[in-house]
Design a protein around this motif. Structure first.
Motif, PDB file in Angstrom:
ATOM      1  N   ASN A 292      -5.355   5.880   6.886  1.00  0.00           N
ATOM      2  CA  ASN A 292      -4.736   5.631   5.663  1.00  0.00           C
ATOM      3  C   ASN A 292      -4.877   6.702   4.625  1.00  0.00           C
TER       4      ASN A 292
ATOM      5  N   GLN B  30       0.220   9.235  -5.814  1.00  0.00           N
ATOM      6  CA  GLN B  30       0.665  10.756  -5.462  1.00  0.00           C
ATOM      7  C   GLN B  30       1.477  11.303  -6.435  1.00  0.00           C
TER       8      GLN B  30
ATOM      9  N   THR C  41     -12.601   3.920  -3.216  1.00  0.00           N
ATOM     10  CA  THR C  41     -12.526   2.958  -1.998  1.00  0.00           C
ATOM     11  C   THR C  41     -13.767   2.418  -1.600  1.00  0.00           C
TER      12      THR C  41
ATOM     13  N   LEU D 116      -4.281   6.659   1.472  1.00  0.00           N
ATOM     14  CA  LEU D 116      -5.071   6.328   0.215  1.00  0.00           C
ATOM     15  C   LEU D 116      -6.563   7.012   0.273  1.00  0.00           C
TER      16      LEU D 116
ATOM     17  N   GLU E 223       0.878  -1.234   0.103  1.00  0.00           N
ATOM     18  CA  GLU E 223       0.024  -0.051  -0.096  1.00  0.00           C
ATOM     19  C   GLU E 223       0.853   1.418   0.089  1.00  0.00           C
TER      20      GLU E 223
ATOM     21  N   VAL F 272      -8.752   7.829  -6.253  1.00  0.00           N
ATOM     22  CA  VAL F 272      -8.731   6.492  -5.501  1.00  0.00           C
ATOM     23  C   VAL F 272     -10.319   6.196  -5.209  1.00  0.00           C
TER      24      VAL F 272
ATOM     25  N   THR G  92       0.257   4.287  -3.082  1.00  0.00           N
ATOM     26  CA  THR G  92      -0.008   5.505  -2.430  1.00  0.00           C
ATOM     27  C   THR G  92       1.169   6.340  -3.133  1.00  0.00           C
TER      28      THR G  92
END
Length: 328
Positions: A271, A250, A281, A273, A242, A279, A246
């Motif tokens: 988190n 970014q 989620t 993310l 992760e 993203v 990320t």
């Protein structure tokens, strides 16, 4: 009559099936049963129906009569397979009944990430849609693009059918074994792992979590992807680094991601993310429809009843196949 413990709420038809064949107790407390409470409830249980509790030596020490553990899940990385083999405990799962539902969600993530659906939904609801907004709202097309599927199991095949027949996408895949039938019917092309990463517009991860697939996608893999590529994960969170994902998002190493799974679940509110606009989620809802979860619970009940009554369960996990419980 065999005794089983049901550690989570299940639909009435699944409970009725168990009641027809076994004595049973079920968790009726508030929230999810704790590991400690569950272990205290297993002293005379022949079978256990669960979703994801870790089944290891410590757990099995509290269940001396246990013959079988039935997961309401296709995954079974909660099983310590060696511990279960030593104790003669059968483990089962619920594959196939969720294939089409998870495939639907994978396409939803692809479309949502490509067309920025959640991001633009928030913009409209927050009153930020201004007259004249055009190019800032652009997304990317899904139809006609190249989809690379890592893990062409039955769910992967269901995704490939939707993508090829519904969106005219070009399909390439990486898998332990070639799938000639998919190559013939859908024109799917087998590709080496690195080649798939470098040439796909959408990279979709659909592998089980094993020691070999742990953090299969890391910095090196994200750097191989196109800067215009979108990454989708509907497998397990532990298959992805992760921190590397990320960073890739970014720094615009990749365009966007759609995630149904995380390394830690429920995901931490801190988190990073969760703070990225590129993203999508979701809270691990791949199979989460009433129809599919009911079908999974009923299959888990049938697996459990078969195992504790001396029959061969329909869905023994591959590593434990052929093992009969030593507890008669």
């Amino acid at each position: 009559m065999a005794k089983v413990y049901v550690a989570r709420p299940i639909p009435p038809e699944a409970e009725a099936y168990i009641a027809e064949h076994c004595e049973y107790e079920k968790w009726e407390g508030d929230g999810q049963i704790t590991r400690e409470e569950l272990m205290r409830s297993l002293s005379d249980a022949d079978g256990l129906l669960i979703t994801g509790e870790r089944i290891d030596d410590e757990f099995l020490d509290h269940a001396p009569k246990l013959k079988a553990v039935s997961n309401i899940s296709v995954g079974y990385n909660n099983f310590d397979l060696e511990a279960m083999k030593r104790r003669g405990v059968i483990g089962t799962n619920t594959p196939d009944v969720l294939n089409e539902t998870v495939a639907d969600l994978a396409l939803a993530l692809m479309l949502s990430a490509a067309r920025r659906v959640p991001e633009l939904d928030r913009m409209v609801k927050e009153g930020k849609w201004e007259k004249g907004d055009e190019e800032p709202l652009y997304g990317v097309d899904v139809h006609g693009k190249t989809l690379g599927i890592i893990g062409m199991g039955r769910i992967g095949e269901a995704i490939a059918r939707r993508a090829r027949l519904g969106f005219n996408m070009k399909i390439q895949y990486y898998n332990r074994r070639r799938k000639p039938e998919m190559e013939g019917t859908l024109g799917a092309v087998y590709a080496p792992f690195d080649d798939l990463l470098q040439t796909s517009d959408f990279v979709l991860l659909m592998v089980p979590f094993t020691p070999e697939t742990r953090r299969l996608m890391g910095r090196e893999q994200f750097r191989m992807m196109k800067k215009s590529a979108i990454f989708i994960n509907t497998s397990r969170g532990q298959t992805v680094d992760e921190e590397a994902l990320t960073e890739a998002l970014q720094t615009k190493e990749i365009l966007a991601a759609g995630l149904d799974v995380f390394e830690q679940e429920p995901v931490s509110k801190d988190n990073p993310l969760l703070k990225l606009p590129n993203v999508v989620t979701l809270p691990h809802i791949g199979s989460a429809t009433h129809q599919t979860r009911s079908a999974m619970a009923l299959l888990a009940a049938k697996n459990l009843v078969a195992a504790v009554t001396g029959e061969e369960p329909p869905n023994v996990v591959p590593e434990l196949k052929g093992q009969q419980s030593i507890k008669q």
